[in-house]
Design an enzyme around this catalytic site. Structure first.
Site, PDB file in Angstrom:
ATOM      1  N   GLU A 136       0.840  -1.191   0.000  1.00  0.00           N
ATOM      2  CA  GLU A 136       0.000   0.000   0.000  1.00  0.00           C
ATOM      3  C   GLU A 136       0.883   1.253   0.000  1.00  0.00           C
ATOM      4  OE1 GLU A 136      -3.268  -0.489   2.787  1.00  0.00           O
ATOM      5  OE2 GLU A 136      -3.851  -2.360   1.823  1.00  0.00           O
TER       6      GLU A 136
HETATM    7  C1  HEM Z   1      -9.213  -1.374   4.185  1.00  0.00           C
HETATM    8  C2  HEM Z   1      -8.783   3.237   5.594  1.00  0.00           C
HETATM    9  C3  HEM Z   1      -4.956   3.623   2.675  1.00  0.00           C
HETATM   10  C4  HEM Z   1      -6.483  -0.319   0.344  1.00  0.00           C
HETATM   11  C5  HEM Z   1      -9.454  -0.167   4.797  1.00  0.00           C
HETATM   12  C6  HEM Z   1     -10.480   0.095   5.755  1.00  0.00           C
HETATM   13  C7  HEM Z   1     -10.392   1.416   6.125  1.00  0.00           C
HETATM   14  C8  HEM Z   1      -9.272   1.959   5.419  1.00  0.00           C
HETATM   15  C9  HEM Z   1     -11.276   2.174   7.099  1.00  0.00           C
HETATM   16  C10 HEM Z   1     -11.436  -0.950   6.309  1.00  0.00           C
HETATM   17  C11 HEM Z   1     -12.802  -0.758   5.866  1.00  0.00           C
HETATM   18  C12 HEM Z   1     -13.635  -1.876   6.388  1.00  0.00           C
HETATM   19  O1  HEM Z   1     -13.117  -2.811   7.026  1.00  0.00           O
HETATM   20  O2  HEM Z   1     -14.821  -1.853   6.146  1.00  0.00           O
HETATM   21  C13 HEM Z   1      -7.592   3.670   5.033  1.00  0.00           C
HETATM   22  C14 HEM Z   1      -6.838   4.852   5.453  1.00  0.00           C
HETATM   23  C15 HEM Z   1      -5.753   4.931   4.659  1.00  0.00           C
HETATM   24  C16 HEM Z   1      -5.840   3.833   3.707  1.00  0.00           C
HETATM   25  C17 HEM Z   1      -7.242   5.769   6.596  1.00  0.00           C
HETATM   26  C18 HEM Z   1      -4.608   5.915   4.736  1.00  0.00           C
HETATM   27  C19 HEM Z   1      -3.912   6.031   5.890  1.00  0.00           C
HETATM   28  C20 HEM Z   1      -5.129   2.659   1.701  1.00  0.00           C
HETATM   29  C21 HEM Z   1      -4.359   2.576   0.486  1.00  0.00           C
HETATM   30  C22 HEM Z   1      -4.798   1.466  -0.185  1.00  0.00           C
HETATM   31  C23 HEM Z   1      -5.827   0.845   0.639  1.00  0.00           C
HETATM   32  C24 HEM Z   1      -3.296   3.574   0.042  1.00  0.00           C
HETATM   33  C25 HEM Z   1      -4.393   0.915  -1.527  1.00  0.00           C
HETATM   34  C26 HEM Z   1      -3.102   0.909  -1.954  1.00  0.00           C
HETATM   35  C27 HEM Z   1      -7.242  -1.011   1.258  1.00  0.00           C
HETATM   36  C28 HEM Z   1      -7.578  -2.434   1.136  1.00  0.00           C
HETATM   37  C29 HEM Z   1      -8.328  -2.745   2.276  1.00  0.00           C
HETATM   38  C30 HEM Z   1      -8.469  -1.507   3.039  1.00  0.00           C
HETATM   39  C31 HEM Z   1      -7.182  -3.387   0.012  1.00  0.00           C
HETATM   40  C32 HEM Z   1      -8.877  -4.121   2.658  1.00  0.00           C
HETATM   41  C33 HEM Z   1      -7.773  -4.870   3.356  1.00  0.00           C
HETATM   42  C34 HEM Z   1      -8.209  -6.174   3.944  1.00  0.00           C
HETATM   43  O3  HEM Z   1      -9.337  -6.312   4.403  1.00  0.00           O
HETATM   44  O4  HEM Z   1      -7.387  -7.100   3.995  1.00  0.00           O
HETATM   45  N1  HEM Z   1      -8.743   0.987   4.608  1.00  0.00           N
HETATM   46  N2  HEM Z   1      -6.944   3.079   3.990  1.00  0.00           N
HETATM   47  N3  HEM Z   1      -6.022   1.614   1.752  1.00  0.00           N
HETATM   48  N4  HEM Z   1      -7.780  -0.497   2.405  1.00  0.00           N
HETATM   49 FE1  HEM Z   1      -7.408   1.309   3.156  1.00  0.00          FE
END
Ligand code: HEM
Ligand code: HEM
Length: 345
Positions: A136
């Site tokens: 990420e």
């Molecule tokens: C999951 C916030 C950066 C890709 C999540 C979730 C949140 C979140 C709240 C969970 C949502 C849920 O469970 O319903 C953030 C914040 C970020 C950030 C605050 C910055 C600090 C990123 C970036 C990427 C990304 C840069 C892509 C390169 C994902 C993915 C998941 C995810 C793939 C699912 C992961 C899993 O369940 O294994 N993020 N995100 N996120 N986010 Fe982010």
């Protein structure tokens, strides 16, 4: 004249019957679901103050929080695209593809289970993950702090958002500020919520039939609460395991967290708010059509072949979960100084 009266009477009786049906269906629905509140909820160990939210928004949009200077939370949770990136699986540092579809950040504050497998306890813990994840943002907490400390405007914003703290620029406060901002990313007032709140006309008959089927066929037993999901874990393929294209064997879900055999291929029942905006579907992001996702759920989780009409009605109902999208102004970000760490590969 008589026929007009009769027609009117029939229409009145029909309206009364429909109103009664609405009342019964609403009572049942309210035992499963809750409308999204109009204001952000309170957070444990955190405050949703104006200053903290503003700082959180800056951090959410700032690509310099990633090692490459390219990826911000917004890259994968685009606030103009339903809080999502619209890709099967996210693309991050070095154009690497992560293993899973990005869930929306909208209404995530209402999920008691975070991530597809529940790795994080809350949004603050969550926010520390992506910054460090190699696929990420590939950054380190130390480098994030060095970046923030190099820009006086950030230091000032942390001091204002965390008043009275001697050393407010910490990785924990970075995560707290983002959590506060995310708590404002809620989407109230969907047509479904208007209907739950008593407005019979907010849903069409087809959508009400879909809601009824969603409850009667058993979807609601896993997808309930404010987000119609996001509360608990279940085996994906409880009754019938979907094909490897939809459920890739390499990702064993909650098993990776607990190492318990019974958690193999266990995933969180997805939150379904704004589901019409967040294709493609499932943790693999393999399915672009919501109707197809609904049909797969019928066979995989319930062991039933939903009829085409049921699939259409349930899908029509799910579309009514689209709420008012947050209107976020892109913040102006602090300018770099000579001491700001340079982007790296
Ligand atoms: C999951 C916030 C950066 C890709 C999540 C979730 C949140 C979140 C709240 C969970 C949502 C849920 O469970 O319903 C953030 C914040 C970020 C950030 C605050 C910055 C600090 C990123 C970036 C990427 C990304 C840069 C892509 C390169 C994902 C993915 C998941 C995810 C793939 C699912 C992961 C899993 O369940 O294994 N993020 N995100 N996120 N986010 Fe982010
Ligand atoms: C995922 C709808 C029944 C557990 C989903 C998704 C939809 C959906 C649209 C994809 C969400 C997304 O990718 O963002 C339905 C409907 C159902 C139903 C319409 C009734 C016909 C159930 C039941 C269970 C369940 C009964 C629990 C036994 C899950 C799980 C996921 C999911 C675990 C995540 C799958 C993954 O890992 O990708 N559901 N669902 N669902 N649902 Fe259901």
């Amino acid at each position: 004249i008589r026929t007009i009266w009769t027609a009117t009477a029939v229409a009145l009786v029909a309206t009364a019957a429909a109103a009664q049906d609405d009342a019964a269906l609403r009572e049942e629905a309210l035992s499963w679901f809750e409308p999204i509140p109009l204001n952000p909820p309170d957070l444990p160990d955190n405050l949703v103050t104006r200053d903290r939210v503003d700082l959180g928004a800056m951090l959410f949009f700032d690509p310099r929080m990633s090692a490459s200077g390219l990826f911000s939370c917004q890259t994968c949770h685009n606030v103009g695209l339903g809080g999502d990136d619209g890709l099967p699986v996210s693309i991050g540092h070095g154009w690497q593809r992560g293993p899973r579809n990005a869930p929306t950040a909208f209404n995530a504050v209402f999920n008691s289970a975070q991530f597809w497998d529940g790795r994080a306890a809350d949004l603050a813990e969550q926010a520390m993950g992506p910054v460090q994840a190699g696929v990420e943002m590939n950054n380190t907490p130390d480098n994030v702090i060095a970046t923030l400390m190099s820009m006086p405007e950030y230091v000032e914003a942390f001091e204002t958002a965390f008043p009275g703290e001697e050393n407010p620029v910490t990785f924990e406060n970075f995560a707290r500020a983002i959590e506060s901002f995310e708590a404002t990313l809620i989407t109230p007032n969907s047509r479904f919520d208007q209907w739950l709140n008593g407005s019979d006309g907010a849903l069409t008959d087809v959508e009400k039939a879909g809601l009824n089927a969603f409850i009667e066929e058993g979807c609601a037993s896993c997808h309930n609460g404010i987000n119609l999901g996001g509360q608990d874990y279940y085996p994906f393929g409880l009754i019938e395991r979907p094909g490897a294209d939809i459920l890739p064997p390499g990702d064993r879900g909650r098993y990776e967290v607990t190492k318990t055999v019974s958690d193999e291929y266990v995933f969180r029942a997805s939150p379904l708010r704004n589901i019409g905006l967040t294709a493609p579907y499932f943790h693999s992001g393999a399915v672009w059509s919501l109707e197809e996702a609904v049909a797969i759920m019928g066979s995989a989780q319930l062991g039933i072949d939903l009829t085409e009409t049921q699939v259409q009605e349930i899908t029509a109902f799910l579309e009514t979960l689209e709420g008012e999208q947050p209107e976020v102004v892109h913040p102006v970000l602090p300018r770099r100084t000579e001491t700001t760490p340079l982007p790296s590969d």
